[in-house]
Design an enzyme around this catalytic site. Structure first.
Site, PDB file in Angstrom:
ATOM      1  CD  GLU A   1      -0.150   0.353   6.600  1.00  8.61           C
ATOM      2  OE1 GLU A   1      -1.277  -0.084   7.152  1.00  8.61           O
ATOM      3  OE2 GLU A   1       0.751   0.269   6.631  1.00  8.61           O
TER       4      GLU A   1
ATOM      5  CG  HIS B   1      -4.774  -8.852  -8.910  1.00  9.66           C
ATOM      6  ND1 HIS B   1      -4.845  -8.068  -6.985  1.00  9.66           N
ATOM      7  CD2 HIS B   1      -4.271  -8.907  -9.024  1.00  9.66           C
ATOM      8  CE1 HIS B   1      -4.099  -7.086  -7.497  1.00  9.66           C
ATOM      9  NE2 HIS B   1      -3.525  -8.021  -8.653  1.00  9.66           N
TER      10      HIS B   1
ATOM     11  CB  CYS C   1       2.571  -2.976   3.461  1.00  5.59           C
ATOM     12  SG  CYS C   1       3.871  -4.440   2.077  1.00  5.59           S
TER      13      CYS C   1
ATOM     14  CD  GLU D   1       3.036  -7.716   3.148  1.00  6.58           C
ATOM     15  OE1 GLU D   1       2.465  -7.028   3.923  1.00  6.58           O
ATOM     16  OE2 GLU D   1       2.960  -7.510   1.581  1.00  6.58           O
TER      17      GLU D   1
END
Length: 474
Positions: free
Chosen positions: A378, A174, A281, A247
């Site tokens: 982004e 994680h 996202c 992803e």
């Protein structure tokens, strides 16, 4: 267009190896708990146990695996408040949204438990010649998961549930700032009856991840993270012939043509941008509005955005919490400053909030041009960019110019024209008169620099499966 930012959607594989994982409360800046990373000597026993666990787990009847995953979903709901509190304390998600994430986690587990039997049925083939043939869906082995901080439970669940139901074993690394969330996931699975070695949480460094991925006992890897992280993991996986699902980033367009209810469209746009403090996202990030709708939409949109004010994430009324880290605030502030200095206009002037915590007021930019960072990078936080275009054709062209291709939204009164436009958009997911949402039964994933592969739905169950042909000649 400038080269896209290497800090796309989420930096989940840390930029440099760390010596520990730690929970830092984004609302206060205080370190609440700290965990040491693995010793290198621990990697071999973990891989050996996972390999052994896989051989046992794949032989467990599907009905028994289903009962365990259903029990895990029950435990999620029973412990919802404690689980939600961990997310709020670790990454600043408002408590109401954190409860929602726990609910999604449980629904994903339920979905794959309830549908695995159907998804795994043998597929009979119509063949030339006599005899018969079919394709069966088998597990492939031990998988490595590299997971994010922005949805610590949800994004792990969409990797864990289908693969445990399929019969794969999982080692999960994680994000370094979500260790308590990681331990909570492991505890739920252990208490539900997942055997040791079948699911293993590791506080690993980048080098240790690379070592595990190169090992023959690992058969695949799934990463949700930055473009840089995806490239690094994909390169290692490719070199060692491992299947991978990535992803990565998104710079999702929200195209406004001429909706029947402009105020409702603007409200949806604000929700699409501000959920989880904009750290999503698939959040709407580029608002591309045709000339005829621009003035009215922007007026309603600015008012809707201004209604989101940062607050204590533990408060039931808070809808906008802090950003995950102080570094994230610095990055966002720099992107906005770069645009303004180069001539962009602030339609809503937000920015960093003075005092403790990583709070950032909502901001809306207009007049953003190619030489500005905000054009190609982004913006991972509560900052929106609005563009004015002549018509739908120009909107599609601008939307497709991004190197990313995750999700897109189209708003207008004519569903037929929007359906035609959806076919022209180079994105993995397109929503018509709705903002991007995730559900267990909808495939999730992008194209171009937004990643490889799909998660959720039956498509997500087949990414790490052996589609095995069985043939009996006449």
């Amino acid at each position: 267009m400038r080269n896209p930012s290497r800090r796309s959607c989420h930096v989940y594989v840390e930029e440099a190896s760390v010596s520990h994982y730690q929970s830092i409360n984004p609302a206060t800046g205080e370190v609440e708990q700290q965990f040491e990373t693995l010793a290198d000597s621990e990697i071999e026993p973990i891989l050996a146990e996972a390999s052994h666990g896989y051989r046992l787990w794949r032989a467990v009847p599907l009905a028994e695996r289903r009962a365990i995953i259903k029990r895990a979903a029950e435990l999620c709901r029973e412990r919802s408040e404690a689980l939600a509190s961990i997310v709020t304390a670790e990454m600043g998600k408002p408590i109401v949204q954190a409860r929602g994430e726990v609910s999604i986690w449980a629904s994903i587990f339920d979905y794959f438990a309830d549908n695995a039997e159907k998804f795994l049925e043998d597929e009979r083939l119509e063949i030339m010649g006599g005899g018969e043939a079919w394709v069966r869906t088998d597990s492939i082995g031990v998988l490595l998961g590299i997971m994010p901080w922005n949805f610590p439970y949800y994004q792990a669940a969409r990797f864990i549930a289908p693969n445990l139901m399929l019969g794969n074993a999982i080692i999960l690394k994680h994000a370094p700032n979500c260790p308590r969330s990681a331990l909570a996931i492991a505890e739920i699975l252990r208490d539900a009856g997942v055997p040791g070695g079948v699911y293993t949480n590791v506080f690993a460094t980048n080098d240790q991840v690379a070592t595990m991925l190169a090992d023959d006992r690992i058969q695949g890897v799934s990463l949700t993270g930055s473009e840089r992280a995806g490239s690094a993991v994909g390169e290692i996986a490719g070199r060692h012939m491992k299947k991978y699902v990535l992803e990565l980033g998104g710079s999702d367009p929200f195209i406004v043509v001429d909706p029947a209810d402009m105020k409702a469209a603007a409200k949806a746009a604000a929700i699409g941008r501000m959920n989880n403090a904009g750290q999503v996202c698939t959040a709407s990030k580029r608002f591309i509005v045709v000339e005829s709708a621009y003035d009215e939409f922007v007026r309603h949109f600015a008012l809707a955005i201004e209604s989101y004010q940062p607050g204590d994430p533990l408060s039931e009324s808070t809808v906008l919490g802090p950003l995950s880290t102080a570094v994230a605030v610095d990055e966002l502030e720099g992107q906005v400053a770069d645009a303004v200095e180069a001539g962009a206009t602030l339609l809503v002037a937000g920015g960093r909030v003075a005092g403790p915590g990583n709070f950032f007021k909502p901001t809306v930019l207009a007049g953003v041009t190619r030489e500005m960072r905000a054009y190609s990078e982004e913006l991972f936080g509560p900052v929106a960019v609005v563009y004015r275009v002549a018509d739908l054709a120009e909107a599609i062209e601008l939307a497709n110019e991004s190197p990313f291709g995750l999700s897109a939204s189209l708003f207008g009164a004519d569903d037929a024209s929007l359906t035609s436009a959806a076919a022209e958009l180079d994105f993995g997911m397109v929503w018509i008169n709705g903002i991007s949402r995730s559900a267990p039964d909808l495939p999730f994933g992008g194209v171009k620099r937004s990643g490889v592969g799909r998660e959720l739905s039956r498509y997500g169950m087949y990414e790490f499966a052996n589609k095995k042909l069985v043939r009996i000649p006449a």
